[in-house]
Each structure stands twice: as C-alpha cells, then as structure tokens.
Design a protein around this motif. Structure first.
Motif, short mmCIF file in Angstrom:
data_model
loop_
_atom_site.label_atom_id
_atom_site.label_comp_id
_atom_site.label_asym_id
_atom_site.label_seq_id
_atom_site.Cartn_x
_atom_site.Cartn_y
_atom_site.Cartn_z
N THR A 231 -42.11 -15.95 19.89
CA THR A 231 -42.65 -16.79 18.81
C THR A 231 -41.81 -16.62 17.55
O THR A 231 -41.47 -17.60 16.90
CB THR A 231 -44.11 -16.43 18.52
OG1 THR A 231 -44.88 -16.63 19.70
CG2 THR A 231 -44.68 -17.27 17.39
N ALA A 232 -41.45 -15.39 17.23
CA ALA A 232 -40.62 -15.14 16.04
C ALA A 232 -39.28 -15.83 16.16
O ALA A 232 -38.81 -16.47 15.20
CB ALA A 232 -40.44 -13.64 15.84
N THR B 216 -42.70 -12.85 7.56
CA THR B 216 -43.43 -11.61 7.24
C THR B 216 -44.78 -11.64 7.93
O THR B 216 -45.30 -12.69 8.23
CB THR B 216 -43.65 -11.45 5.72
OG1 THR B 216 -44.29 -12.59 5.22
CG2 THR B 216 -42.33 -11.25 5.01
N ASP C 117 -52.52 -11.02 13.74
CA ASP C 117 -51.90 -10.36 14.87
C ASP C 117 -50.39 -10.45 14.67
O ASP C 117 -49.90 -11.34 13.99
CB ASP C 117 -52.30 -11.05 16.17
CG ASP C 117 -52.02 -10.22 17.41
OD1 ASP C 117 -51.66 -9.03 17.27
OD2 ASP C 117 -52.17 -10.76 18.52
N LYS C 118 -49.68 -9.53 15.27
CA LYS C 118 -48.22 -9.55 15.20
C LYS C 118 -47.71 -10.64 16.13
O LYS C 118 -48.10 -10.70 17.30
CB LYS C 118 -47.68 -8.19 15.63
CG LYS C 118 -46.19 -8.07 15.55
CD LYS C 118 -45.75 -6.68 15.95
CE LYS C 118 -44.25 -6.56 15.94
NZ LYS C 118 -43.80 -5.24 16.33
N PRO C 119 -46.81 -11.52 15.65
CA PRO C 119 -46.29 -12.56 16.54
C PRO C 119 -45.39 -11.95 17.62
O PRO C 119 -44.68 -10.97 17.38
CB PRO C 119 -45.49 -13.48 15.63
CG PRO C 119 -45.26 -12.73 14.38
CD PRO C 119 -46.29 -11.64 14.30
N SER D 225 -47.39 -14.57 8.75
CA SER D 225 -48.27 -14.51 9.91
C SER D 225 -49.28 -13.40 9.68
O SER D 225 -48.94 -12.34 9.17
CB SER D 225 -47.44 -14.22 11.16
OG SER D 225 -48.25 -14.23 12.29
N ALA D 226 -50.52 -13.66 10.05
CA ALA D 226 -51.57 -12.66 9.88
C ALA D 226 -52.54 -12.74 11.05
O ALA D 226 -52.55 -13.70 11.79
CB ALA D 226 -52.31 -12.89 8.57
N PRO E 253 -50.53 -16.30 14.57
CA PRO E 253 -49.48 -16.51 15.57
C PRO E 253 -49.74 -17.66 16.55
O PRO E 253 -48.80 -18.39 16.90
CB PRO E 253 -49.40 -15.17 16.30
CG PRO E 253 -49.80 -14.18 15.27
CD PRO E 253 -50.90 -14.88 14.49
N HIS F 164 -48.70 -20.74 14.80
CA HIS F 164 -47.23 -20.76 14.69
C HIS F 164 -46.62 -21.23 16.00
O HIS F 164 -45.68 -22.02 16.01
CB HIS F 164 -46.68 -19.37 14.34
CG HIS F 164 -46.69 -19.04 12.90
ND1 HIS F 164 -46.08 -19.81 11.94
CD2 HIS F 164 -47.21 -17.98 12.24
CE1 HIS F 164 -46.23 -19.25 10.75
NE2 HIS F 164 -46.92 -18.13 10.91
#
Length: 70
Positions: free
Chosen positions: A56-57, A70, A50-52, A47-48, A26, A29
């Motif tokens: 950010t998404a 994803t 951590d959850k964005p 994304s890996a 993230p 990103h």
C-alpha cells in the motif's frame, strides 16, 4: 471527501479541489491508490488506525510521487 460509498469520486475531487494533504485509514488509501494515475500536487499522506502494508505504501508513493507518507 465524501463517504466510502462514493470512493470512486475521491480521485476527481482531489484533482478538482487541488487537495495537497490526504488523511485516511489504510483500507481507504488502498482503494484510492489502486485506480492508477498520479497526483504530484499531493504533498502529504497521513495514515492512521493501522500501519499501511508495504505494498500500500509503495502504491501511494507511486500515486503521489511528491508526498511524504506518515
């Protein structure tokens, strides 16, 4: 792509090499999507680590309007 130290070239590389899938953590990103522009050719954003964050998404989806995150 290249190292984080040359993150400024990622957008150019993605366009030049017609990259259609981007896999980053993230924080990377966020750096990439913060510079504006769009990449309709990118179809997959992964994304890996951590959850964005929601912001950010949203930024990623604006940058890559045809992608699945994803």
């Amino acid at each position: 792509l290249t190292s984080l130290g040359s993150a400024g070239s990622w957008r150019r590389q993605i366009g030049e090499h017609r990259i259609s899938s981007v896999f980053m953590v993230p924080s990377h990103h966020r750096l990439w999507a913060a510079n504006g522009g769009t990449f309709p050719g990118v179809k997959s954003l992964a994304s890996a680590g951590d959850k964005p964050a929601a912001e950010t998404a949203r930024s990623l989806m604006a940058t890559c309007p045809n992608a699945r995150l994803t």
